[in-house]
Design a protein around this motif. Structure first.
Motif, PDB file in Angstrom:
ATOM      1  N   GLY A  27       0.807  -1.222   0.000  1.00  0.00           N
ATOM      2  CA  GLY A  27       0.000   0.000   0.000  1.00  0.00           C
ATOM      3  C   GLY A  27       0.834   1.264   0.000  1.00  0.00           C
ATOM      4  O   GLY A  27       0.373   2.326   0.443  1.00  0.00           O
ATOM      5  N   VAL A  28       2.062   1.174  -0.518  1.00  0.00           N
ATOM      6  CA  VAL A  28       2.986   2.314  -0.510  1.00  0.00           C
ATOM      7  C   VAL A  28       2.973   3.002  -1.877  1.00  0.00           C
ATOM      8  O   VAL A  28       3.259   2.368  -2.902  1.00  0.00           O
ATOM      9  N   GLU A  29       2.642   4.270  -1.878  1.00  0.00           N
ATOM     10  CA  GLU A  29       2.713   5.036  -3.122  1.00  0.00           C
ATOM     11  C   GLU A  29       4.175   5.335  -3.445  1.00  0.00           C
ATOM     12  O   GLU A  29       4.983   5.596  -2.544  1.00  0.00           O
ATOM     13  N   PHE A  30       4.515   5.296  -4.734  1.00  0.00           N
ATOM     14  CA  PHE A  30       5.888   5.571  -5.134  1.00  0.00           C
ATOM     15  C   PHE A  30       5.924   6.385  -6.428  1.00  0.00           C
ATOM     16  O   PHE A  30       4.963   6.387  -7.198  1.00  0.00           O
ATOM     17  N   GLU A  31       7.034   7.076  -6.608  1.00  0.00           N
ATOM     18  CA  GLU A  31       7.266   7.839  -7.829  1.00  0.00           C
ATOM     19  C   GLU A  31       8.276   7.096  -8.689  1.00  0.00           C
ATOM     20  O   GLU A  31       9.071   6.308  -8.188  1.00  0.00           O
ATOM     21  N   GLU A  32       8.248   7.375  -9.985  1.00  0.00           N
ATOM     22  CA  GLU A  32       9.200   6.735 -10.890  1.00  0.00           C
ATOM     23  C   GLU A  32       9.914   7.788 -11.736  1.00  0.00           C
ATOM     24  O   GLU A  32       9.289   8.727 -12.219  1.00  0.00           O
ATOM     25  N   LYS A  33      11.206   7.612 -11.861  1.00  0.00           N
ATOM     26  CA  LYS A  33      12.007   8.426 -12.764  1.00  0.00           C
ATOM     27  C   LYS A  33      12.628   7.480 -13.777  1.00  0.00           C
ATOM     28  O   LYS A  33      13.483   6.656 -13.431  1.00  0.00           O
ATOM     29  N   PHE A  34      12.157   7.588 -15.011  1.00  0.00           N
ATOM     30  CA  PHE A  34      12.565   6.623 -16.029  1.00  0.00           C
ATOM     31  C   PHE A  34      13.876   7.022 -16.700  1.00  0.00           C
ATOM     32  O   PHE A  34      14.076   8.192 -17.040  1.00  0.00           O
ATOM     33  N   ILE A  35      14.742   6.046 -16.861  1.00  0.00           N
ATOM     34  CA  ILE A  35      15.953   6.300 -17.635  1.00  0.00           C
ATOM     35  C   ILE A  35      15.613   6.082 -19.109  1.00  0.00           C
ATOM     36  O   ILE A  35      14.937   5.119 -19.471  1.00  0.00           O
ATOM     37  N   GLU A  36      16.069   7.000 -19.936  1.00  0.00           N
ATOM     38  CA  GLU A  36      15.693   6.987 -21.351  1.00  0.00           C
ATOM     39  C   GLU A  36      16.859   6.644 -22.266  1.00  0.00           C
ATOM     40  O   GLU A  36      16.659   6.244 -23.407  1.00  0.00           O
ATOM     41  N   LYS A  37      18.092   6.834 -21.776  1.00  0.00           N
ATOM     42  CA  LYS A  37      19.250   6.599 -22.641  1.00  0.00           C
ATOM     43  C   LYS A  37      20.431   6.124 -21.806  1.00  0.00           C
ATOM     44  O   LYS A  37      20.396   6.176 -20.577  1.00  0.00           O
ATOM     45  N   LYS A  38      21.447   5.658 -22.493  1.00  0.00           N
ATOM     46  CA  LYS A  38      22.600   5.070 -21.813  1.00  0.00           C
ATOM     47  C   LYS A  38      23.254   6.067 -20.862  1.00  0.00           C
ATOM     48  O   LYS A  38      23.746   5.693 -19.795  1.00  0.00           O
ATOM     49  N   GLU A  39      23.248   7.342 -21.223  1.00  0.00           N
ATOM     50  CA  GLU A  39      23.857   8.360 -20.363  1.00  0.00           C
ATOM     51  C   GLU A  39      23.154   8.436 -19.002  1.00  0.00           C
ATOM     52  O   GLU A  39      23.794   8.660 -17.975  1.00  0.00           O
ATOM     53  N   ASP A  40      21.833   8.255 -19.014  1.00  0.00           N
ATOM     54  CA  ASP A  40      21.084   8.245 -17.751  1.00  0.00           C
ATOM     55  C   ASP A  40      21.549   7.089 -16.872  1.00  0.00           C
ATOM     56  O   ASP A  40      21.713   7.245 -15.654  1.00  0.00           O
ATOM     57  N   LEU A  41      21.757   5.945 -17.489  1.00  0.00           N
ATOM     58  CA  LEU A  41      22.208   4.766 -16.743  1.00  0.00           C
ATOM     59  C   LEU A  41      23.615   4.990 -16.190  1.00  0.00           C
ATOM     60  O   LEU A  41      23.913   4.638 -15.044  1.00  0.00           O
ATOM     61  N   GLN A  42      24.475   5.609 -16.992  1.00  0.00           N
ATOM     62  CA  GLN A  42      25.858   5.854 -16.558  1.00  0.00           C
ATOM     63  C   GLN A  42      25.912   6.790 -15.358  1.00  0.00           C
ATOM     64  O   GLN A  42      26.756   6.633 -14.468  1.00  0.00           O
ATOM     65  N   LYS A  43      25.001   7.762 -15.307  1.00  0.00           N
ATOM     66  CA  LYS A  43      24.958   8.679 -14.162  1.00  0.00           C
ATOM     67  C   LYS A  43      24.564   7.949 -12.880  1.00  0.00           C
ATOM     68  O   LYS A  43      25.081   8.231 -11.797  1.00  0.00           O
ATOM     69  N   LEU A  44      23.637   7.016 -13.002  1.00  0.00           N
ATOM     70  CA  LEU A  44      23.172   6.279 -11.823  1.00  0.00           C
ATOM     71  C   LEU A  44      24.132   5.158 -11.427  1.00  0.00           C
ATOM     72  O   LEU A  44      24.174   4.735 -10.284  1.00  0.00           O
ATOM     73  N   LYS A  45      24.882   4.676 -12.409  1.00  0.00           N
ATOM     74  CA  LYS A  45      25.870   3.588 -12.236  1.00  0.00           C
ATOM     75  C   LYS A  45      25.220   2.216 -12.088  1.00  0.00           C
ATOM     76  O   LYS A  45      25.680   1.251 -12.676  1.00  0.00           O
ATOM     77  N   LYS A 203       8.890  -4.833 -30.314  1.00  0.00           N
ATOM     78  CA  LYS A 203       9.152  -3.484 -30.825  1.00  0.00           C
ATOM     79  C   LYS A 203       9.855  -2.593 -29.800  1.00  0.00           C
ATOM     80  O   LYS A 203      10.487  -1.596 -30.159  1.00  0.00           O
ATOM     81  N   ASP A 204       9.745  -2.957 -28.518  1.00  0.00           N
ATOM     82  CA  ASP A 204      10.361  -2.150 -27.460  1.00  0.00           C
ATOM     83  C   ASP A 204      11.809  -2.543 -27.181  1.00  0.00           C
ATOM     84  O   ASP A 204      12.523  -1.832 -26.475  1.00  0.00           O
ATOM     85  N   LEU A 205      12.214  -3.685 -27.718  1.00  0.00           N
ATOM     86  CA  LEU A 205      13.549  -4.202 -27.407  1.00  0.00           C
ATOM     87  C   LEU A 205      14.693  -3.283 -27.827  1.00  0.00           C
ATOM     88  O   LEU A 205      15.623  -3.066 -27.043  1.00  0.00           O
ATOM     89  N   PRO A 206      14.676  -2.723 -29.056  1.00  0.00           N
ATOM     90  CA  PRO A 206      15.819  -1.901 -29.467  1.00  0.00           C
ATOM     91  C   PRO A 206      16.110  -0.739 -28.518  1.00  0.00           C
ATOM     92  O   PRO A 206      17.281  -0.462 -28.206  1.00  0.00           O
ATOM     93  N   LYS A 207      15.065  -0.082 -28.029  1.00  0.00           N
ATOM     94  CA  LYS A 207      15.269   1.038 -27.117  1.00  0.00           C
ATOM     95  C   LYS A 207      15.909   0.577 -25.815  1.00  0.00           C
ATOM     96  O   LYS A 207      16.837   1.212 -25.297  1.00  0.00           O
ATOM     97  N   LEU A 208      15.432  -0.540 -25.278  1.00  0.00           N
ATOM     98  CA  LEU A 208      15.986  -1.060 -24.034  1.00  0.00           C
ATOM     99  C   LEU A 208      17.425  -1.543 -24.230  1.00  0.00           C
ATOM    100  O   LEU A 208      18.282  -1.331 -23.372  1.00  0.00           O
ATOM    101  N   MET A 209      17.677  -2.187 -25.338  1.00  0.00           N
ATOM    102  CA  MET A 209      19.027  -2.671 -25.616  1.00  0.00           C
ATOM    103  C   MET A 209      20.004  -1.499 -25.723  1.00  0.00           C
ATOM    104  O   MET A 209      21.154  -1.588 -25.290  1.00  0.00           O
ATOM    105  N   ALA A 210      19.519  -0.387 -26.261  1.00  0.00           N
ATOM    106  CA  ALA A 210      20.367   0.800 -26.403  1.00  0.00           C
ATOM    107  C   ALA A 210      20.720   1.396 -25.043  1.00  0.00           C
ATOM    108  O   ALA A 210      21.797   1.998 -24.861  1.00  0.00           O
ATOM    109  N   ILE A 211      19.834   1.218 -24.066  1.00  0.00           N
ATOM    110  CA  ILE A 211      20.113   1.736 -22.706  1.00  0.00           C
ATOM    111  C   ILE A 211      21.047   0.804 -21.960  1.00  0.00           C
ATOM    112  O   ILE A 211      22.021   1.231 -21.360  1.00  0.00           O
ATOM    113  N   PHE A 212      20.746  -0.494 -21.978  1.00  0.00           N
ATOM    114  CA  PHE A 212      21.404  -1.438 -21.074  1.00  0.00           C
ATOM    115  C   PHE A 212      22.631  -2.143 -21.674  1.00  0.00           C
ATOM    116  O   PHE A 212      23.400  -2.737 -20.948  1.00  0.00           O
ATOM    117  N   TYR A 213      22.781  -2.086 -23.022  1.00  0.00           N
ATOM    118  CA  TYR A 213      23.880  -2.846 -23.634  1.00  0.00           C
ATOM    119  C   TYR A 213      24.709  -1.971 -24.570  1.00  0.00           C
ATOM    120  O   TYR A 213      24.341  -0.892 -24.919  1.00  0.00           O
TER     121      TYR A 213
END
Length: 213
Positions: A27-45, A203-213
């Motif tokens: 029952g816990v409300e939460f917020e989400e901040k989505f990473i959109e590109k590899k640079e976002d992932l690199q900042k978070l590590k 269809k969503d795979l290429p975007k995710l692959m670009a972020i994570f790989y």
């Protein structure tokens, strides 16, 4: 600061989805901040990352353990916690097997999925059918909701996305699914428009692959 946990991940299920499920069940409300590109992932590590109680937590298991402990979803003693951990780890293996089908080579997808569904039907679901039947309670451990119940329901639904009649031979699991799905916080999370993420599409795979790989 709102005081709500903040979840950092892509706008997809992945390793964050069990965390979303557990927070919703609590029952816990939460917020989400989505990473959109590899640079976002690199900042978070490292992701999944959850900002909660002044901490920036990483590592899915550590996050889930903390949430379960904080919101009383982790049993009443060490014995119950050990059982919960045992069930959750087993379910995580099946969950990952099914979820990884999307990234298999085209000529391996059918075989991989068939193997995953075979293990669900002949290894995992019979075990949990027996656990619930022998325990004789509404929940897997003790007689109150725990993270093990949340994990089992999430895994059942993931398997049913691939094989809608996956529970046909498991009447106890059918009852469990209906019962847990109707717990108010979980029922709310299962409604359209919640923060539950849809099944990943090709269809969503290429975007995710670009972020994570």
């Amino acid at each position: 600061m709102s005081g709500k946990p903040v979840l950092h991940y892509a706008n997809s299920r992945g390793r964050m989805e069990p965390i979303r499920w557990l927070l919703a069940a609590a029952g816990v409300e939460f917020e989400e901040k989505f990473i959109e590109k590899k640079e976002d992932l690199q900042k978070l590590k490292s992701v999944p990352m959850v900002e909660i109680d002044g901490m920036k937590m990483v590592q899915t298991r550590a996050i889930l353990n903390y949430i379960a402990g904080k919101y009383n979803l982790y049993g009443k003693d060490l014995k119950e916690r050990a059982l919960i951990d045992m069930y959750v780890e087993g379910l995580a293996d099946l969950y990952e097997l099914v979820m990884m089908n999307i990234i298999q080579p085209a000529d391996k997808k059918e075989e991989h999925l068939a193997n995953a569904l075979d293990k669900a039907a002949n290894r995992y679901f019979p075990v949990f059918e027996k656990v619930l039947k022998d325990h004789g309670q509404d929940f897997l451990v003790g007689n109150k909701l725990s993270r093990a119940d949340v994990s089992l329901l999430e895994t059942i639904l993931v398997v049913e996305e691939c094989k809608p009649d996956a529970l046909a031979k498991f009447p106890v699991l059918q009852s469990f699914k209906a019962r847990i799905s109707n717990i108010p916080n979980i029922k709310k999370f299962l409604q359209p428009g919640s923060q539950r993420k849809p099944r990943l599409q090709e269809k969503d795979l290429p975007k995710l692959m670009a972020i994570f790989y």
